[in-house]
Design a protein around this motif. Structure first.
Motif, PDB file in Angstrom:
ATOM      1  N   LYS A  30      43.273  24.435  18.453  1.00  0.00           N
ATOM      2  CA  LYS A  30      42.294  23.452  17.974  1.00  0.00           C
ATOM      3  C   LYS A  30      41.523  22.831  19.135  1.00  0.00           C
ATOM      4  O   LYS A  30      40.290  22.695  19.072  1.00  0.00           O
ATOM      5  CB  LYS A  30      42.988  22.375  17.138  1.00  0.00           C
ATOM      6  CG  LYS A  30      43.473  22.868  15.785  1.00  0.00           C
ATOM      7  CD  LYS A  30      43.949  21.731  14.893  1.00  0.00           C
ATOM      8  CE  LYS A  30      45.207  21.081  15.409  1.00  0.00           C
ATOM      9  NZ  LYS A  30      45.710  20.038  14.470  1.00  0.00           N
ATOM     10  N   GLU A  31      42.216  22.445  20.197  1.00  0.00           N
ATOM     11  CA  GLU A  31      41.493  21.808  21.295  1.00  0.00           C
ATOM     12  C   GLU A  31      40.586  22.798  22.014  1.00  0.00           C
ATOM     13  O   GLU A  31      39.507  22.420  22.487  1.00  0.00           O
ATOM     14  CB  GLU A  31      42.437  21.103  22.262  1.00  0.00           C
ATOM     15  CG  GLU A  31      43.318  21.969  23.115  1.00  0.00           C
ATOM     16  CD  GLU A  31      44.110  21.129  24.128  1.00  0.00           C
ATOM     17  OE1 GLU A  31      44.427  19.961  23.825  1.00  0.00           O
ATOM     18  OE2 GLU A  31      44.400  21.656  25.215  1.00  0.00           O
ATOM     19  N   LEU A  34      37.412  23.266  19.867  1.00  0.00           N
ATOM     20  CA  LEU A  34      36.489  22.128  19.936  1.00  0.00           C
ATOM     21  C   LEU A  34      35.627  22.150  21.193  1.00  0.00           C
ATOM     22  O   LEU A  34      34.551  21.547  21.222  1.00  0.00           O
ATOM     23  CB  LEU A  34      37.267  20.810  19.850  1.00  0.00           C
ATOM     24  CG  LEU A  34      37.854  20.486  18.474  1.00  0.00           C
ATOM     25  CD1 LEU A  34      38.617  19.170  18.520  1.00  0.00           C
ATOM     26  CD2 LEU A  34      36.752  20.419  17.414  1.00  0.00           C
ATOM     27  N   ARG A  61      36.678  17.942   9.537  1.00  0.00           N
ATOM     28  CA  ARG A  61      35.812  17.477  10.629  1.00  0.00           C
ATOM     29  C   ARG A  61      34.333  17.582  10.286  1.00  0.00           C
ATOM     30  O   ARG A  61      33.483  17.208  11.095  1.00  0.00           O
ATOM     31  CB  ARG A  61      36.108  18.258  11.904  1.00  0.00           C
ATOM     32  CG  ARG A  61      37.534  18.087  12.420  1.00  0.00           C
ATOM     33  CD  ARG A  61      37.711  18.736  13.776  1.00  0.00           C
ATOM     34  NE  ARG A  61      36.978  17.998  14.804  1.00  0.00           N
ATOM     35  CZ  ARG A  61      37.467  16.985  15.506  1.00  0.00           C
ATOM     36  NH1 ARG A  61      38.719  16.572  15.280  1.00  0.00           N
ATOM     37  NH2 ARG A  61      36.740  16.379  16.410  1.00  0.00           N
TER      38      ARG A  61
END
Length: 268
Positions: A30-31, A34, A61
């Motif tokens: 996920k990081e 992003l 999001r």
């Protein structure tokens, strides 16, 4: 779909994996996403999205998300997540090598599972070519792979190598990249292809993408992470994430991560 692969996923364990022993993979993926995904409300195609963990997170999001998966159970589970959670995204059954979506209809494509189970290089390139076809110019692709060395490290960590049937499987994986489990050894996964980091980068490039980065998702932290997620405010959680980030692009350690992530883009 390969009958062994389908049987493996129809057990239903995938629905909980990223919230249990796969928590570090989930957090890190996920990081990393992003850092590269376009801003909301970009259109994201989640190919091989399984029961919908990433699709739900992205929809929450503000992304416009469509999930495609070949496993009927995963499609049912993802549709239920979309309905019950209120995190609206669409779901369909489909094959990564033959997508139904239109040319240039997405701003980003996630291929976070299909390359695991496409043992033939030609099939992997078909899946990547399909992702390229449905992307807009400048669109982003994120491709996950299992490391060539995952089974030997996991075999030590979980003592699977003590099983005499497991060692030949590891030898084949190291030599050919092909992992098969004909004896259906519990905890020994299913038919897969395990990439070297340079192989992953080359395949993404050969499919017509500009490769921006190849990351070790968990890195060495993955081999010491607990099987359930620690509190996100804890020192242990911060330490494991810090370790994964610190060596995420160190060439000499990339293959020591259980999972790799290649990120690329289509030329404008």
């Amino acid at each position: 779909m390969d009958k062994d692969i389908r049987a493996y996923y129809e057990v239903g364990d995938e629905q909980e994996r990223l919230s249990t022993h796969g928590w570090l993979e989930f957090a890190r993926t996920k990081e990393l996403l992003l850092r590269h995904l376009p801003t909301t409300p970009a259109r994201v195609l989640d190919v091989g999205g399984g029961p919908g963990a990433y699709a739900a997170w992205l929809a929450d999001r503000g992304y416009s998300v469509h999930l495609v998966d070949p496993v009927p159970l995963h499609v049912e589970q993802a549709a239920e997540v979309a309905q019950v959670s209120g995190r609206h995204f669409s779901v369909a059954q489909g094959d990564a090598r033959r997508l139904d979506e239109d040319v240039g209809s997405f701003d980003a494509v996630l291929v976070l599972g299909p390359l695991y189970h496409l043992v033939e290089r030609a099939d992997r390139l078909k899946a990547l070519a399909e992702a390229r076809r449905v992307l807009v110019r400048g669109g982003i692709i994120a491709v996950a792979a299992i490391s060539r060395f995952a089974s030997i490290i996991d075999g030590v960590a979980r003592e699977l190598l003590l099983d005499p049937k497991f060692r030949p499987m590891v030898e084949d994986a190291l030599r050919l990249g092909e992992h098969r489990n004909p004896a259906r050894i519990p905890r020994a996964f299913t038919t897969s292809f395990f990439h070297r980091p340079d192989e992953l980068s080359a395949e993404v490039a050969d499919a017509g993408f500009v490769v921006d980065a190849v990351y070790a998702i968990e890195g060495p932290a993955g081999w010491f992470a607990p099987s359930s997620p620690p509190d996100e405010r804890s020192a242990e959680y911060e330490m494991l994430l810090w370790v994964a980030r610190a060596v995420e692009q160190e060439p000499s350690l990339l293959g020591g991560s259980a999972h790799l992530l290649a990120v690329g883009h289509v030329l404008e």
